[in-house]
Design a protein around this motif. Sequence first.
Motif, PDB file in Angstrom:
ATOM      1  N   GLY A   1     -13.704  10.065  63.116  1.00 32.44           N
ATOM      2  CA  GLY A   1     -14.733  10.963  63.642  1.00 32.44           C
ATOM      3  C   GLY A   1     -14.898  12.201  62.781  1.00 32.44           C
ATOM      4  N   ILE A   2     -13.793  12.755  62.325  1.00 35.06           N
ATOM      5  CA  ILE A   2     -13.854  13.938  61.455  1.00 35.06           C
ATOM      6  C   ILE A   2     -14.569  13.597  60.151  1.00 35.06           C
ATOM      7  CG2 ILE A   2     -12.465  15.559  60.096  1.00 35.06           C
ATOM      8  CD1 ILE A   2     -10.347  15.327  62.378  1.00 35.06           C
ATOM      9  N   VAL A   3     -14.250  12.443  59.586  1.00 30.42           N
ATOM     10  CA  VAL A   3     -14.888  12.006  58.339  1.00 30.42           C
ATOM     11  C   VAL A   3     -16.398  11.857  58.544  1.00 30.42           C
ATOM     12  CG1 VAL A   3     -15.057  10.108  56.676  1.00 30.42           C
ATOM     13  CG2 VAL A   3     -12.807  10.859  57.476  1.00 30.42           C
ATOM     14  N   VAL A   4     -16.774  11.197  59.628  1.00 35.12           N
ATOM     15  CA  VAL A   4     -18.194  10.945  59.899  1.00 35.12           C
ATOM     16  C   VAL A   4     -18.946  12.256  60.124  1.00 35.12           C
ATOM     17  CG1 VAL A   4     -19.791   9.897  61.553  1.00 35.12           C
ATOM     18  CG2 VAL A   4     -17.795   8.614  60.761  1.00 35.12           C
ATOM     19  N   VAL A   5     -18.401  13.142  60.933  1.00 37.10           N
ATOM     20  CA  VAL A   5     -19.064  14.418  61.197  1.00 37.10           C
ATOM     21  C   VAL A   5     -19.207  15.222  59.909  1.00 37.10           C
ATOM     22  CG1 VAL A   5     -18.823  16.658  62.368  1.00 37.10           C
ATOM     23  CG2 VAL A   5     -18.457  14.531  63.634  1.00 37.10           C
ATOM     24  N   PHE A   6     -18.166  15.262  59.099  1.00 38.36           N
ATOM     25  CA  PHE A   6     -18.245  15.989  57.825  1.00 38.36           C
ATOM     26  C   PHE A   6     -19.387  15.443  56.976  1.00 38.36           C
ATOM     27  CE2 PHE A   6     -17.473  16.231  53.296  1.00 38.36           C
ATOM     28  CZ  PHE A   6     -17.337  17.590  53.112  1.00 38.36           C
ATOM     29  N   GLN A   7     -19.445  14.125  56.830  1.00 37.30           N
ATOM     30  CA  GLN A   7     -20.465  13.529  55.965  1.00 37.30           C
ATOM     31  C   GLN A   7     -21.873  13.747  56.511  1.00 37.30           C
ATOM     32  OE1 GLN A   7     -20.032  12.668  52.975  1.00 37.30           O
ATOM     33  NE2 GLN A   7     -17.824  12.615  53.012  1.00 37.30           N
ATOM     34  N   LEU A   8     -22.047  13.616  57.820  1.00 40.19           N
ATOM     35  CA  LEU A   8     -23.376  13.842  58.402  1.00 40.19           C
ATOM     36  C   LEU A   8     -23.826  15.286  58.216  1.00 40.19           C
ATOM     37  CD1 LEU A   8     -23.191  11.732  61.677  1.00 40.19           C
ATOM     38  CD2 LEU A   8     -24.557  11.244  59.623  1.00 40.19           C
ATOM     39  N   VAL A   9     -22.938  16.219  58.483  1.00 43.50           N
ATOM     40  CA  VAL A   9     -23.281  17.637  58.314  1.00 43.50           C
ATOM     41  C   VAL A   9     -23.575  17.931  56.844  1.00 43.50           C
ATOM     42  CG1 VAL A   9     -22.374  20.005  58.448  1.00 43.50           C
ATOM     43  CG2 VAL A   9     -22.062  18.428  60.368  1.00 43.50           C
ATOM     44  N   ALA A  10     -22.761  17.402  55.947  1.00 53.03           N
ATOM     45  CA  ALA A  10     -22.962  17.640  54.513  1.00 53.03           C
ATOM     46  C   ALA A  10     -24.301  17.060  54.047  1.00 53.03           C
ATOM     47  CB  ALA A  10     -21.812  17.035  53.711  1.00 53.03           C
ATOM     48  N   CYS A  11     -24.628  15.858  54.465  1.00 48.35           N
ATOM     49  CA  CYS A  11     -25.885  15.232  54.048  1.00 48.35           C
ATOM     50  C   CYS A  11     -27.087  15.995  54.602  1.00 48.35           C
ATOM     51  CB  CYS A  11     -25.934  13.777  54.498  1.00 48.35           C
ATOM     52  SG  CYS A  11     -24.848  12.694  53.551  1.00 48.35           S
ATOM     53  N   TRP A  12     -27.041  16.349  55.867  1.00 47.10           N
ATOM     54  CA  TRP A  12     -28.166  17.067  56.462  1.00 47.10           C
ATOM     55  C   TRP A  12     -28.319  18.450  55.839  1.00 47.10           C
ATOM     56  CZ3 TRP A  12     -31.912  15.980  60.228  1.00 47.10           C
ATOM     57  CH2 TRP A  12     -31.940  14.634  60.623  1.00 47.10           C
ATOM     58  N   ALA A  13     -27.225  19.140  55.613  1.00 49.30           N
ATOM     59  CA  ALA A  13     -27.304  20.461  54.977  1.00 49.30           C
ATOM     60  C   ALA A  13     -27.873  20.331  53.567  1.00 49.30           C
ATOM     61  CB  ALA A  13     -25.926  21.113  54.949  1.00 49.30           C
ATOM     62  N   TYR A  14     -27.396  19.343  52.829  1.00 48.64           N
ATOM     63  CA  TYR A  14     -27.860  19.111  51.461  1.00 48.64           C
ATOM     64  C   TYR A  14     -29.364  18.857  51.443  1.00 48.64           C
ATOM     65  CZ  TYR A  14     -27.376  17.383  46.636  1.00 48.64           C
ATOM     66  OH  TYR A  14     -27.460  17.211  45.277  1.00 48.64           O
TER      67      TYR A  14
END
Length: 134
Positions: free
Chosen positions: A41-54
């Motif tokens: 879950g931590i991995v998924v949330v990090f990647q989603l937030v990073a992609c959306w922010a990017y």
Amino acid sequence: MNKVVNTYLMQSTALVLLLTLIATAYLWLRGDGAQMAGPLGIVVVFQLVACWAYGLVWKSVVSSSTASLPTFYLAASGFRMFVAIVVVMAFLFMNEDKQVIRFFVIAFLFFYFLILIYDTLFFVKVEKKIQQKG
């Protein structure tokens, strides 16, 4: 540019969800699903937030000055790497179970590098289109 950003957000989210399904299937086949759900879950949330922010910051940079894009790509990649290191280090300090730590680091790197490859291919294609128009 809205179309490009929306395409990026949809595709990067779909990629993260696909990777999540693969990782979840792997964990349930191994019988580790319940124990590894938190780290995944931590991995998924990090990647989603990073992609959306990017994607959203990219849209803002393109709207203000396309000449700033090379700087954006470098700065965004550096910032994403820095935040990734902080997240991984925080996880390492908060956990003692070596199996959980091993899974988290492998999953984090797997997601991180696949998203990095996707980002590179996507934005190289977008840059070529921008160069052709300009």
